[in-house]
Design a protein around this motif. Structure first.
Motif, PDB file in Angstrom:
ATOM      1  N   LYS A 284       0.912  -1.110  -0.392  1.00 34.60           N
ATOM      2  CA  LYS A 284      -0.010  -0.059   0.230  1.00 34.60           C
ATOM      3  C   LYS A 284       0.521   1.022   0.206  1.00 34.60           C
ATOM      4  O   LYS A 284       0.520   2.121  -0.680  1.00 34.60           O
ATOM      5  N   VAL A 285       1.779   1.006   0.404  1.00 32.96           N
ATOM      6  CA  VAL A 285       3.005   2.276   1.171  1.00 32.96           C
ATOM      7  C   VAL A 285       3.620   3.050  -0.204  1.00 32.96           C
ATOM      8  O   VAL A 285       4.098   3.783  -1.199  1.00 32.96           O
ATOM      9  N   LEU A 286       3.841   2.093  -1.137  1.00 34.54           N
ATOM     10  CA  LEU A 286       4.394   1.606  -2.727  1.00 34.54           C
ATOM     11  C   LEU A 286       3.649   2.444  -3.526  1.00 34.54           C
ATOM     12  O   LEU A 286       3.915   3.186  -4.255  1.00 34.54           O
ATOM     13  N   GLU A 287       2.345   1.881  -3.745  1.00 33.77           N
ATOM     14  CA  GLU A 287       0.918   2.298  -4.540  1.00 33.77           C
ATOM     15  C   GLU A 287       0.967   3.835  -4.144  1.00 33.77           C
ATOM     16  O   GLU A 287       1.064   4.671  -4.930  1.00 33.77           O
ATOM     17  N   LEU A 288       1.605   4.242  -3.011  1.00 30.19           N
ATOM     18  CA  LEU A 288       0.749   5.409  -1.948  1.00 30.19           C
ATOM     19  C   LEU A 288       2.127   6.538  -3.208  1.00 30.19           C
ATOM     20  O   LEU A 288       2.056   7.528  -3.878  1.00 30.19           O
ATOM     21  N   LYS A 289       3.202   5.850  -2.609  1.00 30.10           N
ATOM     22  CA  LYS A 289       4.650   5.802  -3.319  1.00 30.10           C
ATOM     23  C   LYS A 289       4.538   6.976  -5.530  1.00 30.10           C
ATOM     24  O   LYS A 289       5.064   7.697  -5.628  1.00 30.10           O
ATOM     25  N   ASN A 290       4.254   5.788  -5.372  1.00 23.59           N
ATOM     26  CA  ASN A 290       4.146   5.464  -7.078  1.00 23.59           C
ATOM     27  C   ASN A 290       3.177   6.598  -7.838  1.00 23.59           C
ATOM     28  O   ASN A 290       2.958   6.163  -9.384  1.00 23.59           O
ATOM     29  N   THR A 291       2.126   6.358  -7.054  1.00 28.33           N
ATOM     30  CA  THR A 291       1.434   7.489  -8.058  1.00 28.33           C
ATOM     31  C   THR A 291       1.211   9.352  -6.825  1.00 28.33           C
ATOM     32  O   THR A 291       2.338   9.838  -6.430  1.00 28.33           O
TER      33      THR A 291
END
Length: 332
Positions: A284-291
């Motif tokens: 979830k944190v990775l998804e937030l970082k990549n958006t």
């Protein structure tokens, strides 16, 4: 996360089985583990202890000591103070009487959600029953296996709220809301009566907002929706948050790709099983970082603090708040 119970064709009450298992493992924990867990639970649920630690947090912030200790797990979970909303006192109107149920953790580290809820409910014409202190519903002890203390806290909570006799209980945290919903299983008339009055703040505001002419400023930002595991135990309609926040013009709402996966916070797991909690939130944190996410909203204080700590450690600047806080910030 209790997804097993919701999809079980035999309607097995897994929650009771899990509670019994936790009670057994709680008694088998090491003395050090029991001491650490008991101290943490006491600091959260005891009103005097919570007041003392709240004062300590304020002093640490004033002296800048919280930045020095920000690498420790406990201090990494503390949110930065947000003063965008003006304080508002509880008021009495001709509308329904509302007892706002704040969480222990929310009372300790985050006043803004209570301020936002009081503001919006007052604008909706509700009469707020002033709470002299935040009472613990017993959820954290129940989830930790200390069923004896959970029962004592539950009995005191039920007695205190029934004396106030509000029309509705409106919970700011899905964990507390789910626990109070379970009171109906106790074969106690007063407990069952109370469990019928509980509403999640998002669901209650959504029901009331269509009857008023509240206006909201546009917010041309991307807002990620985190749906806590406990939300499904409190709100039957999975789209409540979307419907509520869509009252804000120009808002862009996004759900996580793995929206059914637990973020790992799980009550106090973010502290007592921090490595596992960190692993579960990684995607979830990775998804937030990549958006290009600007906001993340969550109705569970434990989940919100867990997200905030992980995003801070990754140097990812996303504002984490309760949906009702974002709504209040945009209210005209």
């Amino acid at each position: 996360c209790m997804n097993c119970e919701r999809v079980c064709p035999a309607n097995v009450n897994y929650e009771k089985i899990i509670d019994a298992g936790r009670a057994v493992t709680y008694k088998q924990d090491s003395l050090l583990s029991l001491f650490q867990q008991s101290t943490l639970l006491f600091a959260l649920s005891n009103t005097s202890a919570r007041k003392f630690f709240k004062s300590c947090i304020y002093i640490f912030r004033k002296l800048g000591l919280n930045r020095l200790l920000s690498k420790t797990r406990l201090f990494s979970l503390l949110p930065e103070p947000n003063n965008t909303l003006a304080k508002i006192s509880a008021c009495k109107t001709d509308g329904p009487t509302i007892a706002i149920i704040n969480s222990c953790a929310g009372d300790l580290v985050c006043d803004e959600t209570l301020t936002a809820a009081t503001l919006i409910l007052s604008k909706l014409g509700c009469s707020i029953v002033e709470q002299k202190q935040t009472l613990c519903c017993g959820a954290l002890h129940q989830h930790s296996g200390d069923l004896k203390t959970a029962k004592k806290l539950r009995q005191y909570f039920i007695h205190s709220i029934n004396q106030q006799n509000p029309d509705y209980l409106v919970s700011l945290a899905t964990g507390c809301g789910a626990q109070i919903k379970r009171y109906s299983e106790l074969n106690d008339d007063s407990a069952e009566q109370l469990s019928k009055k509980i509403f999640d703040i998002n669901e209650f505001v959504l029901q009331q907002i269509s009857k008023t002419s509240l206006n909201f400023r546009p917010l041309a930002k991307r807002v990620y929706l985190h749906k806590p595991c406990s939300q499904a135990q409190v709100i039957k309609d999975a789209t409540v948050i979307e419907k509520l926040l869509n009252n804000i013009p120009e808002i862009e709402l996004v759900t996580f790709e793995d929206k059914l996966a637990c973020c790992g916070a799980g009550g106090i797991n973010t502290l007592v099983q921090s490595e596992l909690a960190k692993h579960l939130i990684e995607d979830k944190v990775l998804e937030l970082k990549n958006t290009t996410a600007n906001f993340l909203v969550s109705s569970n204080i434990g989940c919100a603090l867990h997200f905030q700590a992980q995003l801070k450690s990754e140097n990812t600047h996303v504002q984490v708040c309760h949906p009702i806080t974002l709504l209040a910030q945009q209210m005209v």
